[in-house]
Design an enzyme around this catalytic site. Sequence first.
Site, PDB file in Angstrom:
ATOM      1  N   ASP A 292       3.056   3.268   1.644  1.00 14.98           N
ATOM      2  CA  ASP A 292       2.646   2.061   0.933  1.00 14.98           C
ATOM      3  C   ASP A 292       3.856   1.143   0.823  1.00 14.98           C
ATOM      4  O   ASP A 292       4.959   1.507   1.255  1.00 14.98           O
ATOM      5  CB  ASP A 292       2.080   2.434  -0.437  1.00 14.98           C
ATOM      6  CG  ASP A 292       1.074   1.416  -0.961  1.00 14.98           C
ATOM      7  OD1 ASP A 292       0.988   0.312  -0.402  1.00 14.98           O
ATOM      8  OD2 ASP A 292       0.373   1.728  -1.943  1.00 14.98           O
TER       9      ASP A 292
ATOM     10  N   GLU B 226       4.521  -1.223  -2.208  1.00 12.36           N
ATOM     11  CA  GLU B 226       5.008  -1.616  -3.521  1.00 12.36           C
ATOM     12  C   GLU B 226       6.134  -0.722  -4.042  1.00 12.36           C
ATOM     13  O   GLU B 226       6.958  -1.157  -4.851  1.00 12.36           O
ATOM     14  CB  GLU B 226       3.858  -1.621  -4.540  1.00 12.36           C
ATOM     15  CG  GLU B 226       2.855  -2.732  -4.352  1.00 12.36           C
ATOM     16  CD  GLU B 226       1.725  -2.390  -3.401  1.00 12.36           C
ATOM     17  OE1 GLU B 226       0.771  -3.174  -3.295  1.00 12.36           O
ATOM     18  OE2 GLU B 226       1.801  -1.325  -2.749  1.00 12.36           O
TER      19      GLU B 226
ATOM     20  N   HIS C  53      -0.902   0.284   3.249  1.00 12.84           N
ATOM     21  CA  HIS C  53      -0.823  -0.858   2.325  1.00 12.84           C
ATOM     22  C   HIS C  53      -1.758  -1.969   2.768  1.00 12.84           C
ATOM     23  O   HIS C  53      -1.762  -2.367   3.943  1.00 12.84           O
ATOM     24  CB  HIS C  53       0.597  -1.403   2.270  1.00 12.84           C
ATOM     25  CG  HIS C  53       0.705  -2.672   1.473  1.00 12.84           C
ATOM     26  ND1 HIS C  53       0.570  -2.702   0.105  1.00 12.84           N
ATOM     27  CD2 HIS C  53       0.903  -3.970   1.859  1.00 12.84           C
ATOM     28  CE1 HIS C  53       0.700  -3.951  -0.319  1.00 12.84           C
ATOM     29  NE2 HIS C  53       0.891  -4.740   0.724  1.00 12.84           N
TER      30      HIS C  53
ATOM     31  N   HIS D 144       3.147   3.599  -5.707  1.00 11.66           N
ATOM     32  CA  HIS D 144       3.296   2.925  -6.997  1.00 11.66           C
ATOM     33  C   HIS D 144       2.412   3.589  -8.046  1.00 11.66           C
ATOM     34  O   HIS D 144       1.479   4.333  -7.715  1.00 11.66           O
ATOM     35  CB  HIS D 144       2.920   1.445  -6.871  1.00 11.66           C
ATOM     36  CG  HIS D 144       1.533   1.244  -6.317  1.00 11.66           C
ATOM     37  ND1 HIS D 144       0.395   1.352  -7.090  1.00 11.66           N
ATOM     38  CD2 HIS D 144       1.117   0.985  -5.051  1.00 11.66           C
ATOM     39  CE1 HIS D 144      -0.666   1.159  -6.331  1.00 11.66           C
ATOM     40  NE2 HIS D 144      -0.256   0.932  -5.081  1.00 11.66           N
TER      41      HIS D 144
ATOM     42  N   HIS E   4      -1.070  -0.821  -9.920  1.00 13.50           N
ATOM     43  CA  HIS E   4      -2.488  -1.115  -9.784  1.00 13.50           C
ATOM     44  C   HIS E   4      -3.161   0.102  -9.183  1.00 13.50           C
ATOM     45  O   HIS E   4      -2.495   1.068  -8.796  1.00 13.50           O
ATOM     46  CB  HIS E   4      -2.720  -2.350  -8.898  1.00 13.50           C
ATOM     47  CG  HIS E   4      -2.313  -2.155  -7.472  1.00 13.50           C
ATOM     48  ND1 HIS E   4      -0.996  -2.247  -7.040  1.00 13.50           N
ATOM     49  CD2 HIS E   4      -3.039  -1.837  -6.366  1.00 13.50           C
ATOM     50  CE1 HIS E   4      -0.940  -2.017  -5.733  1.00 13.50           C
ATOM     51  NE2 HIS E   4      -2.169  -1.765  -5.305  1.00 13.50           N
TER      52      HIS E   4
ATOM     53  N   GLU F 272      -3.821   5.686  -7.206  1.00 11.61           N
ATOM     54  CA  GLU F 272      -3.748   6.029  -5.788  1.00 11.61           C
ATOM     55  C   GLU F 272      -2.993   7.341  -5.567  1.00 11.61           C
ATOM     56  O   GLU F 272      -3.308   8.115  -4.654  1.00 11.61           O
ATOM     57  CB  GLU F 272      -3.088   4.883  -5.019  1.00 11.61           C
ATOM     58  CG  GLU F 272      -3.948   3.634  -5.000  1.00 11.61           C
ATOM     59  CD  GLU F 272      -3.210   2.413  -4.475  1.00 11.61           C
ATOM     60  OE1 GLU F 272      -2.383   2.550  -3.557  1.00 11.61           O
ATOM     61  OE2 GLU F 272      -3.462   1.312  -4.998  1.00 11.61           O
TER      62      GLU F 272
END
Length: 275
Positions: A8, A10, A61, A105, A117, A135
């Site tokens: 990902d 972030e 992502h 994240h 998020h 996630e």
Amino acid sequence: MKALISVDLEGISGIVHPTETNPDRYDYERGRALMTAEANAAIAGVFDAEPDAVVWVADAHGTFRNLLPEDLDRRAHLVRGKPRPLGMLAGLDEQTDAVLFIGYHARAGAGPAVLAHTISDSILDVRVDGRSLGEIGLNAALAGHLGVPVVLLSGDDSACTEFSELVPSAVTVAVKQSLGQAAAVALHPEGARELLRRAAADAVTRRGSIPPLKMAGPSDVEVDLYGPYMVDIAVLVPGVTRVGGGRTVAFQAADFGDAYRLIALLVQLASIKPN
């Protein structure tokens, strides 16, 4: 030995703001270059420990088209693009021996946590059998559904804590200390990559002592959606019901694999705007 590295953006060192993670923003190209470099560090670590390994890398992502193919370690197989089976863990199967999460994240509502998020801004929370999962948890449980351990996670300190609460014996690498949703104290990118390479080698070596995250079915799932109109659309899916007011839907899944797929579908439906 087969390893899957899910990457990902972030949680990459130095990344703190949406201008660095969204393709239509000015700093995105720098963000994807940093992302590719950390993916390469993890790939190198796996091969340090297992020279004959088969390594798959899932671009995980947004559009799933962020990693720079021409700059990725040529020894790895890149999975990119969407929609695709298993989403952020595309490439996972029963023959996979270990999964590594790079640049992850924290979940929605966590904090302080950089760019926290859960999947999209449409999702306020996901609860499986009463446990809130972002996630990190959803993907770790999907790997566990197939009997595969997640052996390493890198991201900010909040993401590392979230993962350690789920899989205490796994390896974590905090590449930045969160100061808020869009602020952090970050390691220099080269220093972060050095840590990641060593940690990936260590995690793969220790994979036999790190258990998969198992969530036995059937699973009771609740999803809090940002907009009430999203609930109106979601309940058109058979088995999905409205609960607890205007923002929450619920369903029961036979196992975690089915739960993951239906959550992914609800995310897509939540992106539909009313006419």
